[in-house]
Write a protein that holds these residues in place. Structure first.
Motif, PDB file in Angstrom:
ATOM      1  N   ASN A 139       0.802  -1.226   0.000  1.00  0.00           N
ATOM      2  CA  ASN A 139       0.000   0.000   0.000  1.00  0.00           C
ATOM      3  C   ASN A 139       0.830   1.269   0.000  1.00  0.00           C
ATOM      4  O   ASN A 139       0.310   2.348  -0.266  1.00  0.00           O
ATOM      5  N   LEU A 140       2.098   1.166   0.279  1.00  0.00           N
ATOM      6  CA  LEU A 140       2.964   2.344   0.363  1.00  0.00           C
ATOM      7  C   LEU A 140       2.993   3.185  -0.917  1.00  0.00           C
ATOM      8  O   LEU A 140       2.933   4.418  -0.830  1.00  0.00           O
ATOM      9  N   PRO A 141       3.028   2.607  -2.112  1.00  0.00           N
ATOM     10  CA  PRO A 141       3.053   3.459  -3.310  1.00  0.00           C
ATOM     11  C   PRO A 141       1.793   4.302  -3.488  1.00  0.00           C
ATOM     12  O   PRO A 141       1.819   5.347  -4.125  1.00  0.00           O
ATOM     13  N   PHE A 142       0.680   3.870  -2.914  1.00  0.00           N
ATOM     14  CA  PHE A 142      -0.584   4.571  -3.122  1.00  0.00           C
ATOM     15  C   PHE A 142      -0.879   5.615  -2.047  1.00  0.00           C
ATOM     16  O   PHE A 142      -1.724   6.471  -2.241  1.00  0.00           O
ATOM     17  N   PHE A 143      -0.200   5.550  -0.912  1.00  0.00           N
ATOM     18  CA  PHE A 143      -0.499   6.464   0.178  1.00  0.00           C
ATOM     19  C   PHE A 143       0.484   7.618   0.313  1.00  0.00           C
ATOM     20  O   PHE A 143       0.362   8.411   1.238  1.00  0.00           O
ATOM     21  N   GLY A 153       2.444  14.739  -9.811  1.00  0.00           N
ATOM     22  CA  GLY A 153       1.443  13.885 -10.432  1.00  0.00           C
ATOM     23  C   GLY A 153       1.975  12.486 -10.649  1.00  0.00           C
ATOM     24  O   GLY A 153       2.067  12.034 -11.777  1.00  0.00           O
ATOM     25  N   LYS A 154       2.354  11.835  -9.576  1.00  0.00           N
ATOM     26  CA  LYS A 154       2.930  10.491  -9.713  1.00  0.00           C
ATOM     27  C   LYS A 154       1.878   9.578 -10.335  1.00  0.00           C
ATOM     28  O   LYS A 154       0.843   9.317  -9.752  1.00  0.00           O
ATOM     29  N   GLY A 155       2.152   9.086 -11.518  1.00  0.00           N
ATOM     30  CA  GLY A 155       1.176   8.302 -12.251  1.00  0.00           C
ATOM     31  C   GLY A 155       1.170   6.833 -11.856  1.00  0.00           C
ATOM     32  O   GLY A 155       1.936   6.377 -10.999  1.00  0.00           O
ATOM     33  N   VAL A 156       0.297   6.106 -12.502  1.00  0.00           N
ATOM     34  CA  VAL A 156       0.132   4.682 -12.208  1.00  0.00           C
ATOM     35  C   VAL A 156       1.401   3.906 -12.542  1.00  0.00           C
ATOM     36  O   VAL A 156       1.761   2.962 -11.837  1.00  0.00           O
ATOM     37  N   SER A 157       2.116   4.319 -13.574  1.00  0.00           N
ATOM     38  CA  SER A 157       3.326   3.592 -13.947  1.00  0.00           C
ATOM     39  C   SER A 157       4.396   3.683 -12.852  1.00  0.00           C
ATOM     40  O   SER A 157       5.067   2.691 -12.560  1.00  0.00           O
ATOM     41  N   TRP A 158       4.535   4.853 -12.233  1.00  0.00           N
ATOM     42  CA  TRP A 158       5.485   4.983 -11.119  1.00  0.00           C
ATOM     43  C   TRP A 158       5.053   4.120  -9.951  1.00  0.00           C
ATOM     44  O   TRP A 158       5.868   3.491  -9.287  1.00  0.00           O
ATOM     45  N   ARG A 159       3.755   4.108  -9.678  1.00  0.00           N
ATOM     46  CA  ARG A 159       3.247   3.320  -8.555  1.00  0.00           C
ATOM     47  C   ARG A 159       3.450   1.821  -8.797  1.00  0.00           C
ATOM     48  O   ARG A 159       3.805   1.082  -7.878  1.00  0.00           O
ATOM     49  N   LEU A 160       3.243   1.364 -10.018  1.00  0.00           N
ATOM     50  CA  LEU A 160       3.466  -0.052 -10.315  1.00  0.00           C
ATOM     51  C   LEU A 160       4.948  -0.410 -10.242  1.00  0.00           C
ATOM     52  O   LEU A 160       5.302  -1.497  -9.771  1.00  0.00           O
ATOM     53  N   LEU A 161       5.814   0.494 -10.701  1.00  0.00           N
ATOM     54  CA  LEU A 161       7.253   0.253 -10.585  1.00  0.00           C
ATOM     55  C   LEU A 161       7.662   0.143  -9.113  1.00  0.00           C
ATOM     56  O   LEU A 161       8.430  -0.751  -8.741  1.00  0.00           O
ATOM     57  N   GLU A 162       7.138   1.040  -8.287  1.00  0.00           N
ATOM     58  CA  GLU A 162       7.422   0.958  -6.854  1.00  0.00           C
ATOM     59  C   GLU A 162       6.915  -0.354  -6.276  1.00  0.00           C
ATOM     60  O   GLU A 162       7.598  -0.983  -5.455  1.00  0.00           O
ATOM     61  N   LEU A 163       5.731  -0.784  -6.691  1.00  0.00           N
ATOM     62  CA  LEU A 163       5.166  -2.042  -6.191  1.00  0.00           C
ATOM     63  C   LEU A 163       6.049  -3.226  -6.572  1.00  0.00           C
ATOM     64  O   LEU A 163       6.284  -4.125  -5.757  1.00  0.00           O
ATOM     65  N   VAL A 164       6.581  -3.225  -7.780  1.00  0.00           N
ATOM     66  CA  VAL A 164       7.478  -4.302  -8.212  1.00  0.00           C
ATOM     67  C   VAL A 164       8.761  -4.303  -7.387  1.00  0.00           C
ATOM     68  O   VAL A 164       9.224  -5.359  -6.935  1.00  0.00           O
ATOM     69  N   LEU A 165       9.330  -3.125  -7.166  1.00  0.00           N
ATOM     70  CA  LEU A 165      10.561  -3.049  -6.381  1.00  0.00           C
ATOM     71  C   LEU A 165      10.321  -3.403  -4.911  1.00  0.00           C
ATOM     72  O   LEU A 165      11.159  -4.052  -4.287  1.00  0.00           O
ATOM     73  N   TYR A 166       9.190  -3.003  -4.362  1.00  0.00           N
ATOM     74  CA  TYR A 166       8.863  -3.380  -2.988  1.00  0.00           C
ATOM     75  C   TYR A 166       8.625  -4.886  -2.874  1.00  0.00           C
ATOM     76  O   TYR A 166       8.923  -5.477  -1.836  1.00  0.00           O
ATOM     77  N   THR A 167       8.115  -5.506  -3.926  1.00  0.00           N
ATOM     78  CA  THR A 167       7.965  -6.961  -3.926  1.00  0.00           C
ATOM     79  C   THR A 167       9.339  -7.623  -3.872  1.00  0.00           C
ATOM     80  O   THR A 167       9.526  -8.628  -3.173  1.00  0.00           O
ATOM     81  N   GLY A 168      10.301  -7.062  -4.573  1.00  0.00           N
ATOM     82  CA  GLY A 168      11.669  -7.571  -4.490  1.00  0.00           C
ATOM     83  C   GLY A 168      12.259  -7.412  -3.100  1.00  0.00           C
ATOM     84  O   GLY A 168      12.938  -8.309  -2.599  1.00  0.00           O
TER      85      GLY A 168
END
Length: 99
Positions: free
Chosen positions: A19-23, A36-51
């Motif tokens: 949830n960190l990329p969205f909050f 204006g952090k877009g969805v692509s930045w949020r998904l990239l963060e989610l992938v890196l946080y998964t790592g």
């Protein structure tokens, strides 16, 4: 740390990191604010946080016993779990009504 405590730690960390990329509006929670952090930045963060979560989990697994080999099925399930845990943050950021 007991194996049970390690499991709970990984689950709580997964919920937080999903949830960190969205909050927040900062890049990777520590970088500069992005207007204006877009969805692509949020998904990239989610992938890196998964790592990051995978690394912490492997480290805890190594401390508690022998490390098991992980196949593609493990990573497919991990991806689905992270997307499921990210749903509340996604709803809060993109689907709630703006007043």
């Amino acid at each position: 740390m007991t194996p049970s405590a390690s499991i709970w730690l990984v689950l709580l960390l997964a919920a937080l990191l999903a949830n960190l990329p969205f909050f927040n509006e900062r890049l990777f929670a520590v970088g500069p604010r992005k207007a204006g952090k877009g969805v692509s930045w949020r998904l990239l963060e989610l992938v890196l946080y998964t790592g990051v979560l995978t690394g912490v989990g492997r480290w805890l697994e190594g401390r508690n016993g022998q490390m098991a080999a992980q196949g593609w099925q493990f990573y497919a399930v991990l991806t689905c779990v992270m997307l499921t845990l990210a749903f509340p943050g996604f709803v809060w950021r993109h689907l709630r009504r703006k007043h």
